[in-house]
Scaffold this motif. Structure first.
Motif, PDB file in Angstrom:
ATOM      1  N   VAL A 163       9.458  11.306  -9.042  1.00 54.43           N
ATOM      2  CA  VAL A 163       8.282  11.054  -8.204  1.00 54.43           C
ATOM      3  C   VAL A 163       7.282  12.215  -8.254  1.00 54.43           C
ATOM      4  CG1 VAL A 163       9.585   9.540  -6.674  1.00 54.43           C
ATOM      5  CG2 VAL A 163       9.415  11.963  -6.124  1.00 54.43           C
ATOM      6  N   LYS A 164       7.754  13.443  -8.497  1.00 56.89           N
ATOM      7  CA  LYS A 164       6.837  14.587  -8.494  1.00 56.89           C
ATOM      8  C   LYS A 164       6.113  14.752  -9.818  1.00 56.89           C
ATOM      9  CE  LYS A 164       7.478  15.892  -4.301  1.00 56.89           C
ATOM     10  NZ  LYS A 164       6.364  15.779  -3.312  1.00 56.89           N
ATOM     11  N   THR A 165       6.768  14.395 -10.909  1.00 58.60           N
ATOM     12  CA  THR A 165       6.147  14.585 -12.223  1.00 58.60           C
ATOM     13  C   THR A 165       5.523  13.321 -12.783  1.00 58.60           C
ATOM     14  OG1 THR A 165       8.186  14.092 -13.457  1.00 58.60           O
ATOM     15  CG2 THR A 165       7.846  16.371 -12.740  1.00 58.60           C
ATOM     16  N   GLY A 166       5.988  12.166 -12.321  1.00 58.35           N
ATOM     17  CA  GLY A 166       5.489  10.914 -12.870  1.00 58.35           C
ATOM     18  C   GLY A 166       6.064  10.573 -14.230  1.00 58.35           C
ATOM     19  N   LEU A 167       7.046  11.352 -14.684  1.00 55.31           N
ATOM     20  CA  LEU A 167       7.676  11.069 -15.973  1.00 55.31           C
ATOM     21  C   LEU A 167       8.520   9.802 -15.890  1.00 55.31           C
ATOM     22  CD1 LEU A 167       8.878  14.668 -16.940  1.00 55.31           C
ATOM     23  CD2 LEU A 167       7.018  13.374 -18.027  1.00 55.31           C
ATOM     24  N   PRO A 168       8.700   9.108 -16.995  1.00 56.34           N
ATOM     25  CA  PRO A 168       9.580   7.938 -16.986  1.00 56.34           C
ATOM     26  C   PRO A 168      11.018   8.347 -16.667  1.00 56.34           C
ATOM     27  CG  PRO A 168       8.210   7.973 -18.962  1.00 56.34           C
ATOM     28  CD  PRO A 168       8.057   9.305 -18.307  1.00 56.34           C
TER      29      PRO A 168
ATOM     30  N   GLY B 218      23.320  15.596  -4.820  1.00 61.21           N
ATOM     31  CA  GLY B 218      22.291  16.528  -5.265  1.00 61.21           C
ATOM     32  C   GLY B 218      21.737  16.177  -6.635  1.00 61.21           C
ATOM     33  N   ILE B 219      22.608  15.728  -7.536  1.00 58.67           N
ATOM     34  CA  ILE B 219      22.145  15.308  -8.860  1.00 58.67           C
ATOM     35  C   ILE B 219      21.223  14.105  -8.740  1.00 58.67           C
ATOM     36  CG2 ILE B 219      22.892  14.324 -11.069  1.00 58.67           C
ATOM     37  CD1 ILE B 219      25.448  16.011 -10.801  1.00 58.67           C
ATOM     38  N   GLY B 220      21.607  13.149  -7.903  1.00 57.49           N
ATOM     39  CA  GLY B 220      20.752  11.985  -7.697  1.00 57.49           C
ATOM     40  C   GLY B 220      19.425  12.359  -7.073  1.00 57.49           C
ATOM     41  N   MET B 221      19.463  13.263  -6.100  1.00 58.08           N
ATOM     42  CA  MET B 221      18.221  13.711  -5.464  1.00 58.08           C
ATOM     43  C   MET B 221      17.317  14.427  -6.471  1.00 58.08           C
ATOM     44  SD  MET B 221      17.704  16.233  -2.175  1.00 58.08           S
ATOM     45  CE  MET B 221      18.431  15.045  -1.044  1.00 58.08           C
ATOM     46  N   PHE B 222      17.920  15.241  -7.325  1.00 60.94           N
ATOM     47  CA  PHE B 222      17.132  15.941  -8.346  1.00 60.94           C
ATOM     48  C   PHE B 222      16.454  14.949  -9.280  1.00 60.94           C
ATOM     49  CE2 PHE B 222      16.947  17.560 -12.716  1.00 60.94           C
ATOM     50  CZ  PHE B 222      16.090  18.637 -12.550  1.00 60.94           C
TER      51      PHE B 222
ATOM     52  N   THR C 222       8.418   7.027  -2.195  1.00 61.54           N
ATOM     53  CA  THR C 222       9.145   8.249  -2.557  1.00 61.54           C
ATOM     54  C   THR C 222      10.561   8.231  -2.008  1.00 61.54           C
ATOM     55  OG1 THR C 222       7.109   9.558  -2.662  1.00 61.54           O
ATOM     56  CG2 THR C 222       9.175  10.754  -2.353  1.00 61.54           C
ATOM     57  N   PHE C 223      10.706   7.902  -0.727  1.00 59.45           N
ATOM     58  CA  PHE C 223      12.033   7.832  -0.114  1.00 59.45           C
ATOM     59  C   PHE C 223      12.906   6.802  -0.811  1.00 59.45           C
ATOM     60  CE2 PHE C 223      14.720   5.359   2.785  1.00 59.45           C
ATOM     61  CZ  PHE C 223      15.637   6.338   3.175  1.00 59.45           C
TER      62      PHE C 223
END
Length: 358
Positions: free
Chosen positions: A142-147, A132-136, A248-249
Motif C-alpha cells: 500500500v505504501k509503494t504501490g508496487l504489484p 509481522g511478515i504479513g504486515m510487512f 489500507t486496513f
C-alpha cells in the motif's frame, strides 16, 4: 333494410408483469447453466470426477484409512488455501506463503530449543513473526504501490535465504534439533498435530481445523462488513475508497491472515515431525494459489468464495495420494498441477463472461 356492422371496441390486454414479460435480452438462463456458472459447483463436479476416477483405478482409495489420509493431505493444503483465497478475492496474491510456513516452524523450534524454554514461548514468538511478515507485505504494497507479485517475490527470496542461513548458523545443520522432550510439547501437539479415532480409523485434527476455518471464512465473506470490504477492494479499490471502505486496513489485514495460516500450518509440521528442514516450502505457494484459482477465485480479484478452495484442495490431496495408491510415478502430480491450473483459468474466464452477459 341494410344491416350496419358496428365494430367492437378493441380490448387492450395490459402487459403481463413480472417474469412473464421477457425478451431476448432478459430471458433467464436455464437453471443448470446458472448453477454451472457458479465456480463452487464446477470445482465440486471436478473433485467428484477425480474421486470417482481414483476409486476405479486405485483400489486402496476405497478403504476408509486411505480416505482419511487423503483428507489429511487435503487439509494441509486447504488450511493455507483459505487465507490465500481471501487475499486473491481482495485483488492480491502472496508468493512467500510457502516459505513463510517454514519460517514460522523454524522460529518456534530454534527459539524454544536454544533458550531451553517451554515450547509455547516459541509458538507465540512464531505467531508474532508470521503476522509481522504479513504486515510487512501489506504495508509495502500500500505504501509503494508496487504489484503484490514483486513485493512477495522479494519476501520469498529473503525468507528462503534467511531460513537456510540462520538455521545453519545456529544449529550447524540444515535441520532444527528435536524438541519432542521439551516442556509443553505434548499440549501443543494435541492442538496442532494430534489424531483421534472414528470407526477404527485414525483421523488427523487438521481435518477438523480445515473445516472450521472454511466455515468461518464463509461466514466472514457472506455475513460481515469485512467480507464486503474484501470484495470491494478486489473489484475496484479506488471506488471502494470513495465509498468509505478502509482499503489500507483491508489489504494489510488480508496479508496478515495469510501469515496466520502460515503459522498454523508451520506449527502442525513442527509438532508432527519434531524437527524442521530449512529448505522446504519452496513451490508450495503455487499449490495454495492453484487450489484457490481452481476453487473459483479470479486472478483479477473481486470474485470467489471460501467453499471453492476447499474442493480445490481436496482435488490436490486426492491426486497427490491417488497417484501413490495407483502405483504411478509421483512426478505426474506436477503435470496435473499445471493442467488443472490452466483449465481453471479458462473456466474462470468463461464464468466471468457468463456472469456479465446480457
Amino acid at each position: 333494410m341494410s344491416m350496419t356492422h358496428h365494430a367492437e371496441p378493441a380490448v387492450t390486454t395490459p402487459p403481463a408483469s413480472g417474469p412473464q414479460q421477457t425478451d431476448g435480452r432478459t430471458t433467464r438462463r436455464p437453471l443448470a447453466l446458472r448453477l454451472l456458472a457458479r465456480p463452487e459447483v464446477g470445482v465440486f463436479l471436478g473433485a467428484l470426477a477425480v474421486w470417482v476416477f481414483f476409486l476405479i483405478t486405485a483400489p486402496p482409495v476405497r478403504e476408509a484409512a486411505s480416505m482419511a489420509n487423503i483428507l489429511y493431505q487435503s487439509s494441509t493444503i486447504g488450511i493455507m488455501a483459505l487465507p490465500v483465497a481471501l487475499l486473491m478475492i481482495g485483488g492480491e496474491f502472496d508468493l512467500s506463503a510457502g516459505v513463510a510456513v517454514i519460517t514460522s516452524a523454524l522460529t518456534a523450534s530454534m527459539l524454544s530449543y536454544q533458550l531451553t524454554m517451554n515450547v509455547w514461548v516459541g509458538v507465540i514468538a512464531a505467531l508474532a513473526v508470521s503476522l509481522g511478515i504479513g504486515m510487512f507485505n501489506g504495508w509495502m504494497l500500500v505504501k509503494t504501490g508496487l504489484p503484490s507479485f514483486l513485493v512477495t517475490l522479494g519476501t520469498f527470496l529473503i525468507l528462503q535465504g534467511v531460513n537456510l542461513a540462520v538455521t545453519k548458523l545456529i544449529t550447524g545443520n540444515v535441520a532444527t534439533d528435536d524438541i519432542s522432550d521439551m516442556d509443553g510439547f505434548d499440549q501443543a501437539k494435541k492442538i496442532f498435530a494430534s489424531s483421534f479415532e472414528i470407526g477404527g480409523v485414525q483421523v488427523k485434527i487438521t481435518i477438523v481445523w480445515w473445516l472450521v476455518f472454511a466455515a468461518l471464512a464463509t461466514w466472514v465473506l457472506l455475513r460481515t462488513k469485512y467480507g464486503n470490504w474484501i470484495f470491494a477492494v478486489g473489484g475496484n479499490k479506488e471506488s471502494a475508497r470513495a465509498v468509505g471502505v478502509p482499503v489500507t486496513f483491508t489489504k494489510i489485514s488480508l496479508f496478515m491472515l495469510v501469515g496466520f495460516g502460515a503459522w498454523f500450518v508451520g506449527m502442525h509440521q513442527l509438532f508432527s515431525f519434531n524437527t524442521v528442514q530449512s529448505g522446504e516450502g519452496v513451490g508450495q505457494e503455487l499449490i495454495y494459489i492453484a487450489a484457490a484459482v481452481i476453487g473459483g477465485c479470479l486472478l483479477t480479484g473481486g470474485a470467489g468464495s471460501a467453499i471453492g478452495p476447499v474442493f480445490g484442495a481436496f482435488m490436490f490431496g486426492m491426486v497427490q495420494q491417488g497417484i501413490v495408491y495407483a502405483g504411478w510415478n509421483p512426478d505426474w502430480f506436477k503435470a496435473f498441477l499445471g493442467v488443472m491450473l490452466l483449465g481453471a483459468v479458462l473456466i474462470n474466464l468463461w464464468v466471468q463472461r457468463t456472469a456479465t452477459r446480457r
